[in-house]
Design an enzyme around this catalytic site. Structure first.
Site, mmCIF file in Angstrom:
data_model
loop_
_atom_site.group_PDB
_atom_site.id
_atom_site.type_symbol
_atom_site.label_atom_id
_atom_site.label_comp_id
_atom_site.label_asym_id
_atom_site.label_seq_id
_atom_site.Cartn_x
_atom_site.Cartn_y
_atom_site.Cartn_z
ATOM 1 N N HIS A 17 0.586 -0.077 2.425
ATOM 2 C CA HIS A 17 0.152 -0.898 1.283
ATOM 3 C C HIS A 17 0.227 -2.383 1.634
ATOM 4 O O HIS A 17 -0.672 -3.151 1.316
ATOM 5 C CB HIS A 17 1.088 -0.672 0.077
ATOM 6 C CG HIS A 17 0.973 0.656 -0.589
ATOM 7 N ND1 HIS A 17 2.072 1.458 -0.822
ATOM 8 C CD2 HIS A 17 -0.078 1.325 -1.124
ATOM 9 C CE1 HIS A 17 1.694 2.556 -1.458
ATOM 10 N NE2 HIS A 17 0.391 2.505 -1.658
ATOM 11 N N LYS A 41 1.694 10.736 -15.577
ATOM 12 C CA LYS A 41 1.927 11.083 -14.165
ATOM 13 C C LYS A 41 3.412 11.161 -13.898
ATOM 14 O O LYS A 41 4.186 10.383 -14.445
ATOM 15 C CB LYS A 41 1.312 10.024 -13.248
ATOM 16 C CG LYS A 41 -0.083 10.355 -12.777
ATOM 17 C CD LYS A 41 -0.423 9.465 -11.591
ATOM 18 C CE LYS A 41 -1.845 9.663 -11.108
ATOM 19 N NZ LYS A 41 -2.175 8.715 -10.022
ATOM 20 N N ARG A 90 -7.769 5.462 3.865
ATOM 21 C CA ARG A 90 -7.205 6.088 5.056
ATOM 22 C C ARG A 90 -8.204 7.122 5.571
ATOM 23 O O ARG A 90 -9.213 6.780 6.142
ATOM 24 C CB ARG A 90 -5.848 6.731 4.731
ATOM 25 C CG ARG A 90 -4.723 5.724 4.588
ATOM 26 C CD ARG A 90 -3.556 6.289 3.842
ATOM 27 N NE ARG A 90 -3.937 6.650 2.474
ATOM 28 C CZ ARG A 90 -3.104 7.105 1.567
ATOM 29 N NH1 ARG A 90 -1.852 7.315 1.885
ATOM 30 N NH2 ARG A 90 -3.518 7.369 0.343
ATOM 31 N N SER A 128 3.153 7.355 0.281
ATOM 32 C CA SER A 128 4.428 7.328 -0.440
ATOM 33 C C SER A 128 5.118 8.689 -0.372
ATOM 34 O O SER A 128 6.325 8.776 -0.161
ATOM 35 C CB SER A 128 4.189 6.916 -1.897
ATOM 36 O OG SER A 128 3.585 5.644 -1.937
#
Ligand code: ADP
Length: 157
Positions: A17, A41, A90, A128
């Site tokens: 990030h 979430k 990515r 993450s």
């Protein structure tokens, strides 16, 4: 002044990030990192600790601020005079989701555009969730996340 919003879960923030942030700072005068406060979430870290970890990791950058928001990112961007949203890409698997997101945002407000930075080759595997998994299995993650994340993880042990 060119202002951009960099939205995400940042659960937690990683050096992947941060790499996107540093590169985006060469394009924008001011960047607001916007932590998603999405109650539906399941996040590993609550929104305040996610914000705190980012604040510590970016404390030397005067043109970066950190905030959280539970509404539409484009609405937040408009309110803060930002013209662009920053995201990172990515693998090909990111592309599909990001393309859908960009199309939805464009439908909501076509004045706010999205810009994408390709992940650096040595950072493509960093996510993450991968960080947490490695940490839980005693892998040294000190080169993959800022020290504020390591400190927070140690507190949780
Ligand atoms: P979200 O849940 O909104 O996808 P994330 O925190 O997972 O939030 O990611 C925020 C943005 O950062 C996304 O655009 C994601 O593709 C990008 N990103 C995450 N990890 C990396 C990395 N290692 N390199 C480049 N971009 C990344």
């Amino acid at each position: 002044m060119k202002v951009a919003v960099y939205p995400g879960s940042f659960d937690p923030i990683t050096n992947g990030h941060l790499d996107i942030l540093y590169r985006a700072l060469k394009v924008f005068d001011k960047i607001i990192i916007l932590v998603a406060d999405n109650k539906s979430k399941n996040h590993r870290f609550d929104v305040n600790s996610r914000v705190e970890m980012i604040k510590k990791a970016t404390s030397t950058l005067s043109n970066v601020s950190v905030d959280s928001y539970d509404g539409l990112t484009v609405d937040y961007a408009k309110k803060h005079n930002a013209t662009h949203l920053i995201r990172g890409l990515r693998a090909v698997s990111d592309y599909e989701y990001e393309f859908q997101l960009a199309s939805a945002n464009n439908f909501i407000d076509s004045n706010i555009d999205m810009v994408f930075f390709m992940a650096k080759e040595d950072k493509t595997f960093i996510s993450s969730s991968m960080i947490i998994e490695m940490y839980q299995n005693n892998v040294d993650i000190s080169t993959l996340v800022p020290s504020s994340v390591i400190e927070q993880l140690k507190k949780m042990k």
